[in-house]
Scaffold this active site. Structure first.
Site, short mmCIF file in Angstrom:
data_model
loop_
_atom_site.label_atom_id
_atom_site.label_comp_id
_atom_site.label_asym_id
_atom_site.label_seq_id
_atom_site.Cartn_x
_atom_site.Cartn_y
_atom_site.Cartn_z
N ARG A 116 0.83 -1.21 0.00
CA ARG A 116 0.00 0.00 0.00
C ARG A 116 0.87 1.26 0.00
NH1 ARG A 116 -5.72 0.20 0.56
NH2 ARG A 116 -6.07 2.42 0.48
N ASP B 35 -12.35 10.79 6.23
CA ASP B 35 -13.34 11.87 6.11
C ASP B 35 -13.37 12.79 7.33
OD1 ASP B 35 -14.13 10.85 3.60
OD2 ASP B 35 -15.49 9.44 4.53
N ILE C 239 -8.24 5.42 0.26
CA ILE C 239 -7.64 6.28 1.28
C ILE C 239 -6.16 6.44 0.93
CG2 ILE C 239 -7.12 6.51 3.74
CD1 ILE C 239 -10.11 6.42 3.25
N GLY D 31 -7.16 11.00 8.59
CA GLY D 31 -8.27 10.16 9.05
C GLY D 31 -9.20 9.84 7.89
N ASN E 77 -11.74 16.55 -0.91
CA ASN E 77 -12.61 15.38 -1.14
C ASN E 77 -14.06 15.81 -1.05
OD1 ASN E 77 -13.33 12.56 -1.37
ND2 ASN E 77 -13.80 12.61 0.82
N THR E 78 -14.91 15.11 -1.78
CA THR E 78 -16.34 15.32 -1.61
C THR E 78 -16.97 14.04 -1.07
OG1 THR E 78 -18.42 15.86 -2.70
CG2 THR E 78 -16.72 14.90 -4.10
N HIS E 79 -17.82 14.22 -0.04
CA HIS E 79 -18.38 13.07 0.67
C HIS E 79 -19.91 13.20 0.71
CE1 HIS E 79 -18.60 9.76 3.49
NE2 HIS E 79 -19.43 10.49 4.22
C1 GRF Z 1 -20.21 10.96 -4.95
O1 GRF Z 1 -21.45 10.98 -4.29
C2 GRF Z 1 -19.07 10.95 -3.97
O2 GRF Z 1 -19.27 11.75 -2.86
C3 GRF Z 1 -19.09 9.50 -3.57
O3 GRF Z 1 -19.26 8.82 -4.80
C4 GRF Z 1 -20.00 9.64 -5.68
C5 GRF Z 1 -19.19 9.80 -6.94
O4 GRF Z 1 -19.98 10.13 -8.02
N1 GRF Z 1 -17.95 9.13 -2.81
P1 GRF Z 1 -19.37 10.43 -9.46
O5 GRF Z 1 -18.36 9.33 -9.78
O6 GRF Z 1 -18.73 11.80 -9.42
O7 GRF Z 1 -20.54 10.39 -10.39
#
Ligand code: GRF
Length: 200
Positions: free
Chosen positions: A65, A145, A92, A143, A107-109
Site C-alpha cells: 500500500r 473523512d 484512502i 483520518g 474530497n467530496t463526501h
Molecule cells: C459521490 O457521491 C461521492 O461523494 C461519492 O461517490 C459519488 C461519486 O460520483 N464518494 P461520481 O463518480 O462523481 O458520479
C-alpha cells in the site's frame, strides 16, 4: 496557519461514473489530468472525451500500500497541480501522498460530516433514520473523512427513500457545491487555521 494562493492547475481523481468530474469540466475548471485506481470506468472515458491525459494506479500493481501511495503521488506530481480533487475516488491515500499534497487535497463526501464517514455515507444515514443528510466538501487529512470542512449542503431524506434515489438527489447538490468550492478556491485562494477553512 497555512495560506494557499489561488490554485490554477487541478488534478481530479475518480473511481466511478465521474459526474462530479464532468460538472467541473462543464464549469470550465482547469483540469490538467485525471487519475483513477481502476480501469474501465466512465470517469476515465469522460476525461478522454475531454482530451485530457489520464493515469491509473492500481493497488494490485504495487508491492504494498505504501508503494501504491508513493506511485500515485508521483503520477499526480508529474502534472504539477496546485489542487487535487478526489471526486468519488474510493481509496484512502497514505503518508507520502499527504506529505506532498496536504492542504491541497479536496474530497467530496455524500453525507454531512462528521456524521456517516466512510464508504457508505448514504446507506448509513438512511439506516440510521436521519431526516436530513447531504454532502460535505473538505480537505483530506490522515483520518477517514475527518479533515477541515470547506462547505456543506443539506438534502432531506424522504419517506420510502432507497439508497440509490437518495444518493442521486445528494449528487445533484454535491456537483453544484463542488463546482462552487473549486471556483472559489481557484479565484480567491484560502487559508487553513486548525480545523477552520477561511475563504476570503
Ligand atoms: C459521490 O457521491 C461521492 O461523494 C461519492 O461517490 C459519488 C461519486 O460520483 N464518494 P461520481 O463518480 O462523481 O458520479
Amino acid at each position: 496557519m497555512a495560506a494557499f494562493p489561488p490554485p490554477s492547475r487541478l488534478v481530479v481523481l475518480v473511481s466511478g461514473s465521474g459526474t462530479n468530474l464532468q460538472a467541473l469540466l462543464d464549469a470550465g475548471a482547469n483540469v490538467v489530468a485525471v487519475g483513477a485506481d481502476r480501469e474501465g470506468i466512465v470517469g476515465l472515458e469522460r476525461a478522454e472525451r475531454a482530451g485530457l491525459p489520464t493515469f491509473v494506479a492500481k493497488l494490485k500493481d504495487f508491492g504494498s500500500r505504501e508503494e501504491w501511495d508513493a506511485g500515485l503521488a508521483e503520477a499526480v506530481a508529474s502534472f504539477e497541480p496546485d489542487l487535487i480533487v478526489s471526486a468519488g475516488f474510493m481509496k484512502i491515500v497514505g503518508k507520502e501522498f499527504l506529505a506532498r499534497f496536504g492542504g491541497r487535497f479536496v474530497n467530496t463526501h455524500p453525507a454531512l460530516l462528521p456524521s456517516f464517514p466512510g464508504a457508505h455515507g448514504v446507506r448509513d444515514a438512511l439506516a440510521y433514520g436521519a431526516k436530513v443528510t447531504g454532502c460535505t466538501v473538505h480537505f483530506v487529512d490522515d483520518g477517514v473523512d475527518t479533515g477541515p470542512i470547506i462547505a456543506q449542503s443539506a438534502v432531506e431524506v424522504r419517506p420510502g427513500d432507497t439508497e440509490e434515489a437518495l444518493h442521486e438527489r445528494i449528487k445533484e447538490v454535491e456537483r453544484r457545491l463542488l463546482v462552487d468550492v473549486v471556483g472559489r478556491l481557484s479565484r480567491d485562494g484560502y487559508r487553513i487555521e486548525g480545523r477552520k477553512v477561511l475563504l476570503p
